[in-house]
Design a protein around this motif. Structure first.
Motif, short mmCIF file in Angstrom:
data_model
loop_
_atom_site.label_atom_id
_atom_site.label_comp_id
_atom_site.label_asym_id
_atom_site.label_seq_id
_atom_site.Cartn_x
_atom_site.Cartn_y
_atom_site.Cartn_z
N CYS A 494 -0.78 -12.49 23.77
CA CYS A 494 -0.84 -13.01 22.41
C CYS A 494 -0.62 -14.52 22.39
O CYS A 494 -1.35 -15.27 21.72
CB CYS A 494 0.21 -12.34 21.53
N ILE A 495 0.39 -14.97 23.14
CA ILE A 495 0.73 -16.40 23.09
C ILE A 495 -0.33 -17.24 23.80
O ILE A 495 -0.64 -18.34 23.37
CB ILE A 495 2.12 -16.64 23.71
N ILE A 496 -0.91 -16.71 24.90
CA ILE A 496 -1.94 -17.48 25.60
C ILE A 496 -3.19 -17.59 24.75
O ILE A 496 -3.87 -18.63 24.74
CB ILE A 496 -2.26 -16.86 26.98
N LEU A 497 -3.51 -16.53 23.97
CA LEU A 497 -4.65 -16.61 23.06
C LEU A 497 -4.36 -17.61 21.94
O LEU A 497 -5.24 -18.40 21.55
CB LEU A 497 -4.96 -15.23 22.48
N LYS A 498 -3.13 -17.61 21.45
CA LYS A 498 -2.75 -18.60 20.43
C LYS A 498 -2.89 -20.01 20.99
O LYS A 498 -3.38 -20.92 20.30
CB LYS A 498 -1.30 -18.35 19.99
N TYR A 499 -2.47 -20.22 22.24
CA TYR A 499 -2.60 -21.53 22.88
C TYR A 499 -4.06 -21.97 22.89
O TYR A 499 -4.39 -23.13 22.56
CB TYR A 499 -2.06 -21.46 24.31
N GLU A 500 -4.98 -21.07 23.26
CA GLU A 500 -6.40 -21.41 23.32
C GLU A 500 -6.94 -21.75 21.93
O GLU A 500 -7.70 -22.72 21.77
CB GLU A 500 -7.19 -20.25 23.93
N ILE A 501 -6.55 -20.97 20.93
CA ILE A 501 -7.01 -21.23 19.57
C ILE A 501 -6.52 -22.59 19.08
O ILE A 501 -7.26 -23.37 18.47
CB ILE A 501 -6.54 -20.10 18.62
N LEU A 502 -5.25 -22.89 19.34
CA LEU A 502 -4.68 -24.17 18.91
C LEU A 502 -5.36 -25.34 19.61
O LEU A 502 -5.60 -26.40 19.00
CB LEU A 502 -3.17 -24.19 19.18
N GLN A 503 -5.69 -25.19 20.88
CA GLN A 503 -6.39 -26.25 21.60
C GLN A 503 -7.78 -26.48 20.99
O GLN A 503 -8.21 -27.61 20.78
CB GLN A 503 -6.52 -25.89 23.08
N PHE A 504 -8.49 -25.39 20.69
CA PHE A 504 -9.81 -25.51 20.08
C PHE A 504 -9.72 -26.15 18.69
O PHE A 504 -10.58 -26.96 18.31
CB PHE A 504 -10.46 -24.13 19.97
N SER A 505 -8.65 -25.82 17.96
CA SER A 505 -8.48 -26.35 16.61
C SER A 505 -8.00 -27.80 16.60
O SER A 505 -7.93 -28.41 15.54
CB SER A 505 -7.48 -25.48 15.84
N GLY A 506 -7.65 -28.34 17.76
CA GLY A 506 -7.17 -29.71 17.83
C GLY A 506 -5.70 -29.87 17.53
O GLY A 506 -5.21 -30.99 17.36
N ASN A 507 -4.97 -28.77 17.46
CA ASN A 507 -3.53 -28.81 17.15
C ASN A 507 -2.77 -28.87 18.48
O ASN A 507 -2.19 -27.89 18.94
CB ASN A 507 -3.13 -27.57 16.35
#
Length: 609
Positions: A494-507
């Motif tokens: 869950c957390i690694i997927l969140k990390y990827e999403i945040l990187q894509f979102s620019g956060n």
């Protein structure tokens, strides 16, 4: 005549060697940052160690804590020794001193300070032993040994010493945890707890043997572990006792203890059916991978080997079929049909609800990968050559396939919910969020292809970012649920997927926080195998970054071939040219068989029984 303030002829003379020792000691301390190291000088008649250095570690609640993980240092300094032609410095060390450091229970190092160059060199005493043994097998008969220094004590070297000492300390702590009371000749001896409740060791073993599957499937791992700890002293136990206790310790992250118990279960493998033996072997493999004892490649090969064994069970048949699909370089349309056939056989023959849901989930995983792969392949012709990719036949047909896919995913979630398999619902929810992330970056990047590359400065649609933000909130809650049920690998997913999403979102800042959380869990439970698996992701290896790199290379190769054939691959397409028919690997989605339902109150009990 000048009057002397004091008679310097009668005062102690300064020993140049002592001055050098002081200089080297002061400079040595500066090499070890106080945030990570506590240096303690040996002043009480030590015979060969100058410093004991304890590691500090950042705590989850902030600040630092002492670990009691230590290493020893013997510091040598010189003005006279010259560097050899090979760049090394040779130094004579007494054999008794080397033996003394080897007898130390912690890592030990020699550090050599070369004053003319103001440089420190170091070597692990175990490596030094290898040096001298290679030259002389009877080294202990000599009074002195010549050892050679080539490694500079740089910042990176200090960090490596930290990591080596930390790993050694963790291992020692694990070993110490195995020191149980001596075995009593009477294996049915009684233990009395603080509440004066009497427990029989033999009764504990019998209880775990009989009800261990129920406890494990109800996630009552602490109960199993508590009973295992009460089951001492014992001469032996049943194979099922070892199995269920090993699984409980595995789920709690105590991997060394889990492996010890599972190996005991493996000794009695003849008492398990083929599927039971396969489960034991697989859990041991998983434990060894998480501890970084074996690589991911070794783990995959071993699991594949188990899957090919006769009667290895549905779980390994599922894994084997998925592995064959993933590694197949042939036509995806025929490969997915073969995969569907394999899954259909498992589902028809498998009566255990949990394994049926695993099979359904693998089908979803396979369909997701193929649908996104087909979208990328079919977009090669139109990317950068239309005004709006979302208005093309490719995208419209893909959206129709997505509707079917989402309906199938939701129908499995409903089935899992009706069966009471709430952990499975969490895993399927994770798959749904992963789909949204992949959809977001596929559509964003494919819509901003320009000539030879993606326009990475093109902002992501705000509505997409808002949807991804909400998904991150869902991931936080999902991770918390997995953690409460002690499914820590799922929590990390869950957390690694969140990390990827945040990187894509620019956060970026929030992504760094997610990364720190991941590393904190890995450190806490020593999941070194997962550390290696996640390191590429942290090093610009997220799913969207990999897509950009691979698709750019793929498109450039195709465009280069087109130019060689005299084709203008950069001009905008006409209405007639856009009428081409995309090719999709999945033409018909096979129906799911949800006819088998668990008996009332059965829940997840049938997974291990």
């Amino acid at each position: 005549m000048a009057v002397k303030d004091f008679d310097d002829e009668n005062l102690p003379k300064v020993n140049p060697n002592e001055s050098l020792e002081t200089i080297s000691s002061v400079l040595f301390r500066k090499r070890f940052p106080v945030q990570k190291f506590e240096i303690r000088s040996e002043t009480m008649r030590d015979k060969g160690i100058d410093f004991h250095i304890e590691l500090k570690k950042e705590s989850a609640s902030g600040g630092s804590v002492y670990t009691n993980y230590r290493f020893a240092v013997q510091l040598k300094a010189t003005n006279k020794i010259k560097q050899g032609t090979d760049g090394s410095f040779g130094l004579q060390i007494s054999t008794s001193n080397i033996s003394y450091l080897l007898n130390n229970g912690m890592p030990a190092y020699y550090v050599f300070y070369h004053h003319p160059s103001a440089c420190f060199y170091f070597e692990n005493v175990k490596n030094i032993l290898d040096q001298i043994k290679g030259r002389n097998g009877k080294w202990q008969q000599k009074a002195k040994q010549k050892i050679y220094f080539t490694k500079i004590l740089s910042e990176q070297a200090v960090q490596e010493i930290y990591e080596e000492t930390y790993a050694s300390g963790v291992l020692l702590r694990r070993i110490n945890s195995y020191r149980f009371p001596s075995n009593s000749p009477n294996s049915s001896s009684l233990l009395i707890d603080s509440d004066n409740i009497v427990y029989s060791v033999s009764e504990n073993i019998e209880y775990i043997d009989k009800f261990g599957a129920d406890l494990v499937n109800a996630h009552r791992f602490d109960t199993v572990i508590e009973m295992e700890k009460r089951s001492w002293p014992r001469n032996t136990a049943t194979p099922r006792f070892y199995l269920f206790c090993g699984i409980a310790y595995f789920q709690r992250g105590d991997l060394y203890k889990a492996m010890d118990l599972l190996k005991s279960a493996k000794k009695y493998s003849d008492e398990f059916d083929p599927e039971g033996r396969a489960i034991i072997e697989h859990t041991i493999l998983n434990t060894r991978y998480l501890l970084d004892i074996i690589s991911k490649e070794q783990y995959d090969r071993a699991v594949k080997k188990i899957g090919h064994l006769e009667d290895s069970g549905s779980f390994f048949q599922i894994e084997n079929a998925f592995e064959e699909l993933s590694s197949n370089s042939g036509e995806p349309a025929s490969s997915i049909l073969k995969f569907y056939e394999s899954m259909q056989k498992v589902i028809e023959n498998e009566k255990k609800i949990g394994l049926r849901i695993i099979a359904f989930n693998k089908i979803i995983d396979a369909e997701s990968s193929i649908l996104f792969s087909d979208l990328a392949k079919n977009s090669v012709y139109v990317a950068g050559r239309v005004q709006n990719l979302l208005h093309t036949t490719v995208f419209k047909q893909w959206l129709e396939l997505e509707k079917i896919f989402r309906w199938r995913l939701n129908s499995i979630v409903d089935y899992a919910e009706n069966c009471g398999y709430f952990i499975s619902i969490g895993i399927l929810t994770l798959a749904g969020i992963k789909w949204e992330y992949q959809k977001a970056f596929h559509l964003h990047y494919l819509s901003c292809w320009k000539y030879r590359s993606f326009d990475l400065l093109q902002p992501v649609d705000p509505s997409v970012l808002e949807k991804l933000r909400r998904n991150c909130d869902h991931l936080d809650k999902l991770a918390e649920a997995f953690e409460q049920n002690e499914y820590r690998e799922n929590m990390l997913c869950c957390i690694i997927l969140k990390y990827e999403i945040l990187q894509f979102s620019g956060n970026v800042n929030a992504a760094c926080d997610a990364k720190e959380k991941i590393l904190e869990v890995i450190d806490a439970f020593e999941f070194e195998g997962l550390r290696k698996e996640y390191e590429p992701i942290f090093n610009q290896g997220t799913s969207h970054e990999n897509f950009v790199a691979k698709y750019t290379s793929h498109m450039n190769r195709i465009q280069d071939l087109a130019v060689q054939e005299g084709i203008d691959c950069y001009r905008m397409l006409s209405r007639e040219e856009l009428a081409f028919r995309p090719r999709w690997s999945i033409r018909d989605f096979p129906a799911f068989d949800f006819s088998i339902m668990p008996h009332e109150n059965e829940g997840e009990k049938d997974i291990l029984n």
